[in-house]
Design an enzyme around this catalytic site. Structure first.
Site, PDB file in Angstrom:
ATOM      1  N   HIS A  51      23.936 -36.794  16.007  1.00 39.26           N
ATOM      2  CA  HIS A  51      23.229 -36.021  14.974  1.00 39.26           C
ATOM      3  C   HIS A  51      23.321 -34.551  15.386  1.00 39.26           C
ATOM      4  O   HIS A  51      22.361 -33.961  15.883  1.00 39.26           O
ATOM      5  CB  HIS A  51      21.769 -36.459  14.861  1.00 39.26           C
ATOM      6  CG  HIS A  51      21.589 -37.890  14.446  1.00 39.26           C
ATOM      7  ND1 HIS A  51      21.799 -38.947  15.297  1.00 39.26           N
ATOM      8  CD2 HIS A  51      21.209 -38.432  13.250  1.00 39.26           C
ATOM      9  CE1 HIS A  51      21.558 -40.086  14.654  1.00 39.26           C
ATOM     10  NE2 HIS A  51      21.194 -39.806  13.420  1.00 39.26           N
ATOM     11  N   GLU A 127      27.733 -35.087  11.706  1.00 38.53           N
ATOM     12  CA  GLU A 127      26.592 -34.430  11.077  1.00 38.53           C
ATOM     13  C   GLU A 127      26.676 -34.682   9.582  1.00 38.53           C
ATOM     14  O   GLU A 127      27.701 -34.414   8.960  1.00 38.53           O
ATOM     15  CB  GLU A 127      26.598 -32.925  11.367  1.00 38.53           C
ATOM     16  CG  GLU A 127      25.514 -32.145  10.632  1.00 38.53           C
ATOM     17  CD  GLU A 127      24.114 -32.729  10.836  1.00 38.53           C
ATOM     18  OE1 GLU A 127      23.404 -32.914   9.808  1.00 38.53           O
ATOM     19  OE2 GLU A 127      23.740 -33.015  11.993  1.00 38.53           O
ATOM     20  N   ASP A 173      20.168 -38.504  18.830  1.00 36.85           N
ATOM     21  CA  ASP A 173      18.885 -37.821  18.601  1.00 36.85           C
ATOM     22  C   ASP A 173      18.613 -37.596  17.119  1.00 36.85           C
ATOM     23  O   ASP A 173      18.603 -36.463  16.646  1.00 36.85           O
ATOM     24  CB  ASP A 173      18.823 -36.503  19.381  1.00 36.85           C
ATOM     25  CG  ASP A 173      19.880 -35.508  18.952  1.00 36.85           C
ATOM     26  OD1 ASP A 173      20.938 -35.933  18.456  1.00 36.85           O
ATOM     27  OD2 ASP A 173      19.644 -34.289  19.071  1.00 36.85           O
TER      28      ASP A 173
END
Length: 287
Positions: A51, A127, A173
């Site tokens: 992430h 992402e 995360d």
């Protein structure tokens, strides 16, 4: 939860509001210590960021100034002269991005990796946010051995693991804005670990409600994966679920030096963040 619904929720989360807070400090302190260990060997390795965010943040920007969260973390530390090697190395990286007496920039985890890794090491990142992904990707255009994808984290594990290099760090995360993300992390970890069992995994988690945290940790332990180290830092006392009071990292296949290094670093760091700051470094599952 399908990808479209997850993406819609992701649109509401921007790490630029939270960059440099106390949770980033412990997350990136652990990341730096693991990467420094991997760099001791000449053999290349892979860094995978699930992430990744935008990569680099301005703490002078409107989002960061609106929350002021960086003042709970890096704002208290960046000019501190640390004694412990891990904390000193982390602060050194922040100083490299801020050449004058004003704190202006804070690196996200992919930027920290880019600053530390060698040209022969590889960087992978996913992402999903449509604004953050192009910002992140633009920072890696000229770097060989990098792959930055506009992709869901769990799909990224299936698409990119195992990497060519058989050593590495996988950082997980998510923002945990959805309750289902806790279950997603457990399932995602199992998927990644099956593909890349020799990697070190560092899983960040927030401390908001203690019972939920312990249930999440228990679910990770119940996967049967060996060698788990828990590192947690809480600047504030536990509450009844109204805001994040701390955060932690669950590290799988940790470097043998990590527990000792983190005890030393967090002993020094804790009183700098708050008078009531507490931490733990515990081996949850043996090798």
């Amino acid at each position: 939860m399908n990808l479209l619904l997850r993406a819609l929720f992701m649109l509401s989360y921007r790490h630029s509001y939270h960059a440099g807070n106390h949770a980033d400090v412990v997350k990136h302190l652990v990341q730096v210590a693991i990467l420094d260990y991997l760099l001791q060997k000449d053999k290349p390795f892979c860094y995978h960021d699930s992430h990744a965010g935008a990569g680099l943040y301005s703490v002078l920007a409107e989002q960061a100034q609106k929350t002021g969260e960086y003042q709970t973390g890096i704002g208290k530390l960046w000019q501190y002269q640390a004694a412990s090697p891990a904390l000193a190395r982390y602060i050194e990286l922040i100083k490299q991005l801020n050449t004058n007496d004003e704190l202006a920039f804070y690196p996200g985890s992919p930027k920290i990796a880019a600053m530390m890794l060698r040209n022969s090491d590889s960087i992978q990142a996913t992402e999903l946010h449509p604004t953050d992904h192009p910002i992140l990707a633009s920072q890696f255009v000229r770097r060989r051995h990098s792959r930055i994808e506009h992709m869901d984290a769990w799909a990224g594990f299936k698409a990119m693991l195992p990497p060519l290099h058989k050593r590495g760090l996988v950082l997980i995360d998510p923002p945990y804005e959805l309750k289902t993300e806790y279950q997603d992390v457990v399932a995602g970890l199992q998927s990644a670990y099956q593909r890349f069992p020799q990697a070190t995994y560092a899983i960040w988690y927030p401390v908001i409600e203690r019972s939920a945290v312990e249930a999440f940790i228990n679910a990770l332990v119940a996967t049967g994966i060996k060698d788990m180290l828990r590192i947690e830092l809480c600047p504030l006392p536990d509450s009844d679920g109204f805001g994040m009071t701390g955060s932690g990292m669950l590290v799988i296949n940790p470097p043998y030096t990590l527990a000792t290094n983190m005890k030393q670093a967090l002993t020094e760091l804790s009183p700098l963040l708050s008078d009531s700051c507490e931490f733990q470094v515990n081996q949850l599952v043996p090798e």
